[in-house]
Design a protein around this motif. Structure first.
Motif, PDB file in Angstrom:
ATOM      1  N   ILE A  63     -42.228  -2.559-118.283  1.00 39.19           N
ATOM      2  CA  ILE A  63     -43.066  -3.762-118.227  1.00 39.19           C
ATOM      3  C   ILE A  63     -42.903  -4.541-116.928  1.00 39.19           C
ATOM      4  CG2 ILE A  63     -43.122  -3.998-120.741  1.00 39.19           C
ATOM      5  CD1 ILE A  63     -41.200  -6.435-120.307  1.00 39.19           C
ATOM      6  N   ARG A  64     -41.839  -4.275-116.168  1.00 38.67           N
ATOM      7  CA  ARG A  64     -41.702  -4.940-114.874  1.00 38.67           C
ATOM      8  C   ARG A  64     -42.818  -4.527-113.911  1.00 38.67           C
ATOM      9  NH1 ARG A  64     -35.854  -3.275-113.142  1.00 38.67           N
ATOM     10  NH2 ARG A  64     -36.702  -1.317-113.994  1.00 38.67           N
ATOM     11  N   ALA A  65     -43.456  -3.399-114.199  1.00 40.50           N
ATOM     12  CA  ALA A  65     -44.552  -2.938-113.343  1.00 40.50           C
ATOM     13  C   ALA A  65     -45.823  -3.749-113.545  1.00 40.50           C
ATOM     14  CB  ALA A  65     -44.836  -1.456-113.616  1.00 40.50           C
ATOM     15  N   ILE A  66     -45.897  -4.525-114.628  1.00 36.09           N
ATOM     16  CA  ILE A  66     -47.100  -5.312-114.897  1.00 36.09           C
ATOM     17  C   ILE A  66     -47.397  -6.245-113.735  1.00 36.09           C
ATOM     18  CG2 ILE A  66     -48.087  -7.115-116.370  1.00 36.09           C
ATOM     19  CD1 ILE A  66     -46.559  -5.863-118.723  1.00 36.09           C
ATOM     20  N   LYS A  67     -46.374  -6.932-113.251  1.00 30.74           N
ATOM     21  CA  LYS A  67     -46.566  -7.874-112.149  1.00 30.74           C
ATOM     22  C   LYS A  67     -47.023  -7.146-110.888  1.00 30.74           C
ATOM     23  CE  LYS A  67     -44.167 -11.359-109.371  1.00 30.74           C
ATOM     24  NZ  LYS A  67     -42.867 -12.062-109.126  1.00 30.74           N
ATOM     25  N   GLU A  84     -52.580   0.777 -97.188  1.00 34.10           N
ATOM     26  CA  GLU A  84     -51.249   0.828 -96.565  1.00 34.10           C
ATOM     27  C   GLU A  84     -50.145   1.117 -97.582  1.00 34.10           C
ATOM     28  OE1 GLU A  84     -52.058  -3.523 -97.633  1.00 34.10           O
ATOM     29  OE2 GLU A  84     -53.177  -1.777 -96.893  1.00 34.10           O
ATOM     30  N   GLY A  85     -50.506   1.225 -98.864  1.00 32.59           N
ATOM     31  CA  GLY A  85     -49.523   1.456 -99.903  1.00 32.59           C
ATOM     32  C   GLY A  85     -48.872   0.159-100.368  1.00 32.59           C
ATOM     33  N   CYS A  86     -48.053   0.236-101.405  1.00 33.03           N
ATOM     34  CA  CYS A  86     -47.348  -0.946-101.912  1.00 33.03           C
ATOM     35  C   CYS A  86     -46.132  -0.501-102.704  1.00 33.03           C
ATOM     36  CB  CYS A  86     -48.278  -1.807-102.770  1.00 33.03           C
ATOM     37  SG  CYS A  86     -48.808  -1.026-104.314  1.00 33.03           S
ATOM     38  N   VAL A  87     -45.333  -1.476-103.080  1.00 29.11           N
ATOM     39  CA  VAL A  87     -44.106  -1.199-103.820  1.00 29.11           C
ATOM     40  C   VAL A  87     -44.321  -1.510-105.293  1.00 29.11           C
ATOM     41  CG1 VAL A  87     -41.685  -1.836-104.126  1.00 29.11           C
ATOM     42  CG2 VAL A  87     -42.635  -1.620-101.825  1.00 29.11           C
ATOM     43  N   ILE A  88     -44.010  -0.548-106.158  1.00 29.27           N
ATOM     44  CA  ILE A  88     -44.085  -0.732-107.607  1.00 29.27           C
ATOM     45  C   ILE A  88     -42.749  -0.302-108.193  1.00 29.27           C
ATOM     46  CG2 ILE A  88     -45.268  -0.099-109.754  1.00 29.27           C
ATOM     47  CD1 ILE A  88     -47.766   0.480-108.134  1.00 29.27           C
TER      48      ILE A  88
END
Length: 521
Positions: A85-89, A402-406
C-alpha cells in the motif's frame, strides 16, 4: 508458385511478430523488468498472457494471492502490479509524476471524458467545468431526486413482498424469492443518474424493466435493454484491450472468430446509441430555451450562465461516463452491502437499530439529514466496498518519460503501473482478518490509516469525482429499505456469483422481501 511463397512469408512474419520478437525482447530486457515475477508464464513475453487472465472470472483474486509472496508482479511485458500500500502515494497520490496510462486512450472515443483524459492541464480544465455539478452542496440540493427514486423503488418492492419468514425456517420457498436486488439497485441508480444528470425520467423502477430508446446518427431510433448493452461493452473491451497496439486488430479478430464477441460488440454499438440519444434529447430541450438544474446544464454553461462552448463530442463523452460509471459502480455497491448484511445478520440487526433510532416508525423515505452522519451506517457502506470494491482491477498509470521511483526502486519511463483496490483492501497489517465483514473496524482509532488504504474511489487528483453522489444514493436507499423490510437469502450458505471485467460484476441476488413490524401505515 506465388501462393506457397506468400504463405511462407506470412507465416514467417507471424512467427517473428508473435514468437521470436517477444522472446528476444524478454531476454534483452531493456527496462530491467525481468527481475519481477510474472502473473503467468506468458505475461513477461506478451500481453496475450494478461488477456488470458482477463477471461477468467476473478483475476484480481489470483493477483492478491501472488502479492502475498511478491510485492511487485509483472502483468505484461511493460506492466507492473503493486501489492504494497505504500505504492499508492507513488502511483496515485497528489504529488505523483505518473499520468493516466494509454489504456484510457484506447478505450476513449473522439473526445476524452474526465476519467480518460491524461494531460494534467486538460484534466484541470474539465474538472473545473464539472466540479460545481458534482459538489456536495449541489448534490444535496438534488436530494429530492434521490428521494423520488427511493419512493419508486419502495413502491416496486412493496408489490413483491410476501408474508414474513417463519422464525423456525431458514429457507424461503423458491416462489417467495421475488426480488432480484441486484437488478432493482441498478434500476435505482440508472433512474437517479438520468434525472440528476439530464433531467430525464427513464422510468425503469416504475416499469420493472430497463427497456430504453437508442438513436443512430441518422436519427432513427429503436429499443434495447440498457443494462445488457452497458455490461456487454465492458465485457468486450476487457477481453481485448490489454494489448494496446493490437487492440483494433483484436476487435476485428474477435468478431470474426467468436459469435459471443460479435454479440458483445453489437451491444456495445447499441450502448453508444443509447448515450447519443440521451445527449441529443437533452440538447434539443436546451435549444428550445429550457434550462434545468442538472449535470448537462453545467456542461453547457458556467454558474453565471455564460456558455462553456464545449465541443459536441466532448459533451457526449461526459454524458457517457456519467451514465456508465455514475450508475453501475454505485449499484454494485448497493448490491454488495445488502448481500454482506444478510450474510452477517448481527451486523444487519445493529444497523436496523441505529436507523430505527434516527427515523420515525412511519417514515418511509429516509431524509438525508437524519441519516448521513449515522456512524454504523457509513461503516457498513465502507466495509462492503472494502471487501468487494466495485472496481477491483488496478487502474493503470504510466510513469513519466524520465522514469520515477516507486517503493524506493527506479522504474523506467513509459511503464504501466497499477495497484488493485482488491489487493490493497486485503493488507492484513491495515485490515486484520481482511475477509471478515466487520463494519466496527471503521469506528476505531485506526480508521485514519484505513482510509489511506481505502481505494474504492481511487485517490489523489484523479480520484472519483462522483463519490459524493454515490454516498448520497447509497445512504438514503439503504437506510430506507432496512427500516422498512426484512430480506432473506435463498438459504444461509447461498453465495452470489461474481465475474470481474473492469468492475466486479455480481450476478442475480434473489431475495424474499417482507414488511417489518416497525412500520405503521
Amino acid at each position: 508458385m506465388l501462393g506457397p511463397i506468400f504463405a511462407t512469408v506470412v507465416a514467417l512474419l507471424l512467427l517473428t511478430t508473435f514468437v521470436l520478437k517477444p522472446i528476444f525482447d524478454f531476454f534483452r530486457d531493456p527496462k530491467g523488468l525481468r527481475r519481477y515475477p510474472s502473473m503467468n508464464i506468458f505475461c513477461g513475453l506478451t500481453n496475450l498472457g494478461y488477456i488470458y487472465e482477463a477471461h477468467k472470472p476473478f483475476r484480481s483474486k489470483k493477483l492478491e494471492a501472488l502479492h502475498k509472496i511478491h510485492p511487485v508482479i509483472r502483468t505484461g511485458p511493460n506492466a507492473l502490479s503493486y501489492g504494497d500500500i505504500r505504492a499508492i502515494k507513488d502511483i496515485y497520490g497528489h504529488g505523483t509524476t505518473c499520468t493516466k496510462d494509454i489504456w484510457y486512450d484506447k478505450l476513449g472515443g473522439t473526445h476524452p471524458h474526465l476519467a480518460d483524459v491524461h494531460d494534467k492541464h486538460e484534466h484541470a480544465r474539465k474538472r473545473k467545468v464539472l466540479s460545481s455539478a458534482y459538489s456536495l452542496k449541489n448534490l444535496e440540493g438534488w436530494e429530492h431526486k434521490v428521494a423520488d427514486k427511493t419512493e419508486r423503488f419502495i413502491k416496486g418492492i412493496d408489490k413483491l413482498c410476501t408474508e414474513p419468514l417463519s422464525p423456525h425456517l431458514k429457507r424461503p420457498n423458491p416462489e417467495d424469492l421475488t426480488v432480484d436486488y441486484r437488478m432493482w439497485a441498478n434500476f435505482f441508480t440508472l433512474d437517479a443518474i438520468a434525472d440528476i444528470g439530464l433531467s430525464e425520467r427513464l422510468g425503469f423502477l416504475d416499469a420493472g424493466n430497463d427497456l430504453v430508446t437508442a438513436e443512430r446518427m441518422d436519427g432513427t431510433t429503436y429499443t434495447v435493454n440498457y443494462r445488457e448493452c452497458l455490461h456487454s461493452t465492458a465485457q468486450a473491451q476487457c477481453g481485448t484491450v490489454w494489448s494496446y497496439d493490437w487492440f483494433p486488430h483484436l476487435i476485428t479478430a474477435s468478431k470474426v472468430l467468436s459469435s459471443r464477441y460479435r454479440y458483445l460488440w453489437k451491444r456495445s454499438e447499441d450502448w453508444g446509441n443509447i448515450v447519443y440519444h440521451r445527449a441529443m434529447k437533452r440538447f434539443r430541450l436546451y435549444q428550445k430555451g429550457e434550462k434545468f438544474d442538472d449535470f448537462f446544464q453545467a456542461l453547457l454553461e458556467d454558474k453565471g450562465g455564460n456558455p462553456n462552448n464545449l465541443p459536441w463530442g466532448e459533451m457526449v463523452a461526459e454524458v457517457s461516463i456519467m451514465m456508465n460509471a455514475g450508475s453501475d459502480t454505485t449499484a454494485i455497491a448497493m448490491n454488495n452491502v445488502m448481500y454482506l448484511l444478510l450474510k452477517n445478520p448481527d451486523c444487519l440487526k445493529k444497523l436496523q437499530e441505529e436507523v430505527d433510532s434516527a427515523l420515525e416508525p412511519d417514515e418511509i423515505i429516509a431524509p438525508y439529514d437524519k441519516v448521513k452522519h449515522l456512524p454504523y451506517l457509513r461503516a457498513c457502506l465502507d466495509e462492503s466496498m472494502r471487501i468487494y470494491p466495485p472496481t477491483t482491477f488496478g487502474l493503470p498509470r504510466r510513469t513519466p518519460p524520465e522514469g520515477c521511483v516507486i517503493l524506493g526502486e527506479f522504474i523506467p519511463g513509459e511503464t504501466s503501473v497499477s495497484m488493485s483496490s482488491y489487493v490493497a483492501h486485503r493488507d492484513p497489517t491495515i485490515f486484520p482478518d481482511p475477509e471478515t465483514f466487520l463494519p466496527s473496524r471503521w469506528l476505531t482509532e485506526d480508521s485514519k490509516q484505513m482510509q489511506y488504504a481505502f481505494q474504492a474511489f481511487s485517490t489523489g487528483a484523479r480520484g472519483c469525482i462522483g463519490r459524493n453522489i454515490s454516498y448520497l444514493e447509497q445512504t438514503v436507499l439503504l437506510s430506507s429499505v432496512v427500516h422498512r423490510y426484512e430480506f432473506a437469502l435463498p438459504h444461509p450458505e447461498w453465495e452470489q456469483e461474481r465475474k470481474e471485467v473492469f468492475n466486479l460484476m455480481p450476478g442475480r441476488l434473489p431475495l424474499k422481501a417482507s414488511r417489518r413490524g416497525v412500520m405503521v401505515d
